[in-house]
Design an enzyme around this catalytic site. Structure first.
Site, mmCIF file in Angstrom:
data_model
loop_
_atom_site.group_PDB
_atom_site.id
_atom_site.type_symbol
_atom_site.label_atom_id
_atom_site.label_comp_id
_atom_site.label_asym_id
_atom_site.label_seq_id
_atom_site.Cartn_x
_atom_site.Cartn_y
_atom_site.Cartn_z
ATOM 1 N N HIS A 95 0.842 -1.323 0.170
ATOM 2 C CA HIS A 95 -0.108 0.049 0.078
ATOM 3 C C HIS A 95 0.862 1.441 0.213
ATOM 4 O O HIS A 95 0.296 2.331 -0.110
ATOM 5 C CB HIS A 95 -0.811 -0.041 1.013
ATOM 6 C CG HIS A 95 -2.272 0.730 0.919
ATOM 7 N ND1 HIS A 95 -2.525 1.606 -0.132
ATOM 8 C CD2 HIS A 95 -3.313 0.751 1.534
ATOM 9 C CE1 HIS A 95 -3.610 1.727 -0.289
ATOM 10 N NE2 HIS A 95 -4.376 1.123 0.857
ATOM 11 N N ASP A 152 -2.612 1.582 -4.672
ATOM 12 C CA ASP A 152 -3.706 1.884 -3.663
ATOM 13 C C ASP A 152 -4.761 0.982 -4.254
ATOM 14 O O ASP A 152 -4.643 0.120 -5.109
ATOM 15 C CB ASP A 152 -4.098 3.340 -4.153
ATOM 16 C CG ASP A 152 -4.304 3.700 -5.575
ATOM 17 O OD1 ASP A 152 -4.425 2.604 -6.338
ATOM 18 O OD2 ASP A 152 -4.042 4.905 -5.979
#
Length: 443
Positions: free
Chosen positions: A415, A419
């Site tokens: 992350h 995304d």
């Protein structure tokens, strides 16, 4: 039995890149601790070197002066290449008795004492039960993590150890010195002005009694790699399900003819690799790695296949340039790599260069999985078991219940750079390619 020592007289000495393990062919210079023109004593650390398996400190073979460095920090240097010219004032003795990789958990050679900064207590709380983070660089090398694991040292405790490395990096000598000092911050608690703030509990677990099985070298490396990956990448997992009925029916109808025509078994794996490679081309940012504050988007699409060895350990052979190969070539590559894995004959080149990894957990009967990213990649795809289920499908007559071959796909992604939109879109695209498989495809 000791190996024969090799001696060199005082004068000019060529310092070479050391060999740090049987499979190590090159090392990366982390930083030089002695500059050109500086003097040093025998045993002083000249530079730090890193490989994909270990980090190591290179000591001075004798007292002298560093005349010239042949490479700079971050340069990758082949083993045996001259990395510096030294002018030594005494006899140099070297031995190949033991490689640094084999000696990674032992105390380093005696060297010049380095004054280490002592963390000062904050407010009026005693240092016996409080601490402030001493090394601001919270990246720990695989070697540091490996030693810490052997000594049962947590990441929180590592963060308390005063570090003397470049840019606040914790060095092996710092860790050994801390252990030698009796681990003074072992039971320290973080300092906080808020009495309601969460504190790390000091728990003691009963590990129980039973047969003790020592990890083999590969299992230790896997363990270190997994811990490092979870520590490095904030993992997020996205799930979708796909209808593989067309693919399953086509494969069942053509696997015999495929083997007769090409002499290769047609498993599901090359079909999966083909679809994943197409999705990677659609979303190239999933085919990347992280270098500090930069993202390296790879040009090649090399698909790693997580594979279990006969020993039970895991390895990742790689199908190189999977996006450029037809199904026959993919099947040949997959079968060859799987055969080598079963026979423990995988070569070093067979497991290098992966840019994206798939893990077919369905082969073990798992419905789905939450895989750990294969560093330095930024995502890994787990494929669950293909299971027949009653599903509601749309037909010309309306909604009907039919038996379909279904699979869950789960994508774990980093992350920091991937995304939810990219991760979710990519795994959905893979599922789309599975579902849209051409039932009339020619072999």
């Amino acid at each position: 039995m000791k190996d024969k020592e090799v001696s060199a007289k005082a004068g000019i000495y060529e310092l070479k890149m050391p060999k740090m393990g049987e499979s190590i062919t090159e090392g990366t210079i982390i930083n030089w601790l002695v500059n050109e023109g500086d003097t040093f004593e025998e045993g002083d650390i000249i530079l730090e070197v890193a490989t994909d398996k270990v980090d190591n400190e290179v000591p001075a073979p004798a007292s002298g002066t560093l005349k010239k460095t042949m490479f700079q920090a971050k340069d990758v240097v082949p083993v045996g290449e001259v990395i510096a010219i030294l002018e030594v004032s005494g006899e140099v003795k070297s031995s190949k008795k033991e490689s640094p990789a084999q000696n990674k958990s032992k105390a380093p050679a005696k060297q010049k004492k380095v004054e280490r900064p002592k963390p000062t207590p904050q407010h009026s709380v005693s240092t016996t039960n409080s601490f402030s983070v001493s090394n601001s660089n919270t990246f720990f090398s695989p070697l540091i993590i490996s030693i810490a694991k052997e000594q049962h040292i947590s990441f929180e405790e590592l963060a308390r150890i005063p570090a003397t490395g470049h840019e606040g990096r914790l060095r092996k000598s710092d860790l050994f010195q801390y252990i030698e000092d009796g681990r003074p911050y072992k039971f320290a608690q973080p300092v906080t002005q808020d009495p309601t703030a969460y504190r790390i509990p000091q728990l003691t677990f009963d590990k129980g009694k039973g047969k003790v099985v020592e990890m083999d070298r590969m299992r230790q490396m896997i363990a270190d790699h997994m811990v490092y990956s979870k520590h490095t990448s904030p993992h997020v997992t996205a799930y979708v399900e796909a209808d593989l009925t067309n693919m399953v029916n086509w494969r069942n109808a053509n696997k015999v003819a495929f083997q007769e025509k090409y002499g290769e078994r047609l498993t599901f794996t090359p079909l999966f690799v083909e679809a994943v490679a197409k999705a990677v081309k659609d979303f190239p940012n999933i085919n990347a790695s992280v270098d500090g504050n930069s993202i390296i988007v790879k040009e090649d699409v090399n698909i790693g296949m997580a594979t279990a060895l006969p020993s039970g350990n895991l390895i990742v052979p790689v199908v190189k340039n999977a996006d450029t190969k037809d199904l026959k070539t993919l099947a040949s590559n997959v079968n060859e790599l799987a055969g080598k894995a079963r026979e423990n004959k995988l070569a070093g080149d067979d497991i290098k260069g992966s840019t994206f990894t798939i893990s077919n957990v369905g082969t073990f009967g798992s419905v789905m999985g939450t895989p750990i990213i294969n560093q330095p990649e930024v995502a890994i795809l787990a494929l669950g078991i293909i299971k027949k289920r009653a599903e509601v499908i749309e037909t010309e007559k309306g909604d009907e219940i039919a038996i379909r071959s279904m699979m869950y796909l789960s994508l774990s992604f980093d992350h920091r750079v991937v995304d939810g939109f990219l991760g979710g879109s990519f795994v959905r695209r893979v599922a789309d390619y599975f579902e849209q498989f051409d039932i009339n495809r020619e072999i």
